[in-house]
Design a protein around this motif. Structure first.
Motif, PDB file in Angstrom:
ATOM      1  N   PRO A  41     -15.332   0.428   3.856  1.00 38.40           N
ATOM      2  CA  PRO A  41     -15.403   1.754   3.932  1.00 38.40           C
ATOM      3  C   PRO A  41     -14.566   2.578   4.625  1.00 38.40           C
ATOM      4  N   ALA A  42     -14.479   3.803   4.449  1.00 34.50           N
ATOM      5  CA  ALA A  42     -13.456   4.712   5.204  1.00 34.50           C
ATOM      6  C   ALA A  42     -14.609   4.910   6.575  1.00 34.50           C
ATOM      7  N   GLY A  43     -13.580   4.737   7.580  1.00 31.90           N
ATOM      8  CA  GLY A  43     -14.053   5.020   8.795  1.00 31.90           C
ATOM      9  C   GLY A  43     -14.400   3.935   9.620  1.00 31.90           C
ATOM     10  N   ARG A  44     -14.146   2.585   9.049  1.00 30.68           N
ATOM     11  CA  ARG A  44     -14.687   1.378   9.568  1.00 30.68           C
ATOM     12  C   ARG A  44     -13.319   0.478   9.499  1.00 30.68           C
ATOM     13  N   ARG A 100       2.486   4.545  13.488  1.00 28.38           N
ATOM     14  CA  ARG A 100       1.932   6.212  13.404  1.00 28.38           C
ATOM     15  C   ARG A 100       1.457   6.384  12.048  1.00 28.38           C
ATOM     16  N   GLU A 101       1.850   5.992  10.924  1.00 28.64           N
ATOM     17  CA  GLU A 101       0.747   6.141   9.635  1.00 28.64           C
ATOM     18  C   GLU A 101      -0.484   5.630   9.659  1.00 28.64           C
ATOM     19  N   GLN A 102      -0.437   4.200  10.183  1.00 30.90           N
ATOM     20  CA  GLN A 102      -1.901   3.523  10.014  1.00 30.90           C
ATOM     21  C   GLN A 102      -2.729   4.493  11.140  1.00 30.90           C
ATOM     22  N   LYS A 103      -2.340   4.708  12.282  1.00 33.45           N
ATOM     23  CA  LYS A 103      -3.164   5.271  13.469  1.00 33.45           C
ATOM     24  C   LYS A 103      -3.500   6.944  12.791  1.00 33.45           C
ATOM     25  N   ARG A 104      -2.612   7.489  12.120  1.00 37.78           N
ATOM     26  CA  ARG A 104      -3.073   8.874  11.499  1.00 37.78           C
ATOM     27  C   ARG A 104      -4.248   8.376  10.553  1.00 37.78           C
ATOM     28  N   ARG A 105      -3.934   7.653   9.720  1.00 39.36           N
ATOM     29  CA  ARG A 105      -4.903   7.547   8.714  1.00 39.36           C
ATOM     30  C   ARG A 105      -6.347   7.050   8.935  1.00 39.36           C
ATOM     31  N   LEU A 106      -6.267   6.305  10.189  1.00 41.70           N
ATOM     32  CA  LEU A 106      -7.728   5.957  10.724  1.00 41.70           C
ATOM     33  C   LEU A 106      -8.261   7.038  11.267  1.00 41.70           C
ATOM     34  N   VAL A 111     -11.847   7.179  13.046  1.00 43.29           N
ATOM     35  CA  VAL A 111     -11.826   6.184  14.080  1.00 43.29           C
ATOM     36  C   VAL A 111     -11.189   6.558  15.043  1.00 43.29           C
ATOM     37  N   VAL A 112     -12.069   6.265  16.191  1.00 43.69           N
ATOM     38  CA  VAL A 112     -11.538   6.680  17.407  1.00 43.69           C
ATOM     39  C   VAL A 112     -10.634   5.687  18.320  1.00 43.69           C
ATOM     40  N   PHE A 113      -9.637   6.324  18.795  1.00 47.77           N
ATOM     41  CA  PHE A 113      -8.962   5.118  19.690  1.00 47.77           C
ATOM     42  C   PHE A 113      -8.974   5.313  21.076  1.00 47.77           C
ATOM     43  N   GLU A 114      -9.419   4.463  21.883  1.00 48.44           N
ATOM     44  CA  GLU A 114      -9.443   4.698  23.491  1.00 48.44           C
ATOM     45  C   GLU A 114      -8.389   3.729  23.965  1.00 48.44           C
ATOM     46  N   ASN A 115      -7.508   4.094  24.773  1.00 50.58           N
ATOM     47  CA  ASN A 115      -6.303   3.250  25.360  1.00 50.58           C
ATOM     48  C   ASN A 115      -5.570   2.531  24.208  1.00 50.58           C
ATOM     49  N   ASP A 116      -5.209   3.132  23.168  1.00 49.06           N
ATOM     50  CA  ASP A 116      -4.919   2.321  21.794  1.00 49.06           C
ATOM     51  C   ASP A 116      -5.552   1.234  21.435  1.00 49.06           C
ATOM     52  N   ARG A 117      -6.964   1.379  21.657  1.00 51.84           N
ATOM     53  CA  ARG A 117      -7.621   0.297  20.793  1.00 51.84           C
ATOM     54  C   ARG A 117      -8.978   0.771  20.201  1.00 51.84           C
ATOM     55  N   VAL A 118      -9.300   0.318  19.288  1.00 48.14           N
ATOM     56  CA  VAL A 118     -10.406   0.700  18.403  1.00 48.14           C
ATOM     57  C   VAL A 118     -11.669  -0.223  18.631  1.00 48.14           C
ATOM     58  N   SER A 119     -12.842   0.219  19.118  1.00 51.24           N
ATOM     59  CA  SER A 119     -13.937  -0.448  19.473  1.00 51.24           C
ATOM     60  C   SER A 119     -14.435  -1.163  18.268  1.00 51.24           C
ATOM     61  N   ARG A 122     -18.144  -0.760  17.563  1.00 48.71           N
ATOM     62  CA  ARG A 122     -18.575   0.732  17.056  1.00 48.71           C
ATOM     63  C   ARG A 122     -18.185   1.008  15.670  1.00 48.71           C
ATOM     64  N   PHE A 123     -16.854   0.572  15.425  1.00 47.50           N
ATOM     65  CA  PHE A 123     -16.182   1.022  13.819  1.00 47.50           C
ATOM     66  C   PHE A 123     -15.909  -0.283  13.119  1.00 47.50           C
ATOM     67  N   GLY A 124     -16.213  -1.341  13.607  1.00 49.12           N
ATOM     68  CA  GLY A 124     -16.055  -2.648  12.839  1.00 49.12           C
ATOM     69  C   GLY A 124     -17.112  -2.843  11.734  1.00 49.12           C
ATOM     70  N   TRP A 125     -16.478  -3.101  10.572  1.00 43.66           N
ATOM     71  CA  TRP A 125     -17.323  -3.401   9.253  1.00 43.66           C
ATOM     72  C   TRP A 125     -17.765  -4.932   9.011  1.00 43.66           C
ATOM     73  N   GLN A 126     -19.029  -4.903   8.715  1.00 39.31           N
ATOM     74  CA  GLN A 126     -19.545  -6.222   8.487  1.00 39.31           C
ATOM     75  C   GLN A 126     -19.962  -6.154   7.050  1.00 39.31           C
TER      76      GLN A 126
END
Length: 136
Positions: A41-44, A100-106, A111-119, A122-126
């Motif tokens: 889903p979007a946001g994951r 840049r496009e992937q990061k923009r879309r996320l 989706v939040v990036f902290e130090n170029d990482r995604v938690s 927090r955002f993982g899809w199961q």
């Protein structure tokens, strides 16, 4: 003195049907992988390894990467941007347009990036019914 054969051992003859079977197997893998990615889903986000596991190809994270390769250029509607590596990072080269496009879309999906990482916690899809582990 050891006896050396003068002829190479006979190789197994490949059936005329095997190349088609290989193509069918490759297409089945591609479809399973893309079908799994379509479910995110979007946001994951999900990882290459997790997608491979859910699609029925455990340990084949690189296969997922190959299937996704060129999706941006092809103008695909598959949400390829929701697949990241197990460290929570984008795998594309850091200064590339695709990165840049992937990061923009996320980010557009929240989706939040902290130090170029995604938690991934927090955002993982199961996937429903899936026991694939998330790494964070």
């Amino acid at each position: 003195m050891a006896h050396r054969p003068t002829e190479a051992p006979a190789r197994r003859r490949q059936s005329a049907h095997e190349p088609a079977a290989d193509l069918d197997a490759a297409e089945a893998a591609r479809r399973a992988i893309l079908s799994t990615i379509e479910r995110i889903p979007a946001g994951r986000v999900s990882t290459y390894g997790q997608i491979a596991w859910i699609a029925g190809y455990p340990g084949r994270a690189r296969l997922v990467g190959r299937v996704l390769g060129g999706m941006l250029d092809a103008g695909s509607t598959t949400p390829w941007h929701r697949v990241i590596n197990a460290c929570g990072q984008i795998s594309l080269p850091a200064f590339s347009d695709a990165h840049r496009e992937q990061k923009r879309r996320l980010r557009a999906e929240g989706v939040v990036f902290e130090n170029d990482r995604v938690s991934l916690r927090r955002f993982g899809w199961q996937a429903a019914g899936s026991e694939s582990p998330l790494i964070d």
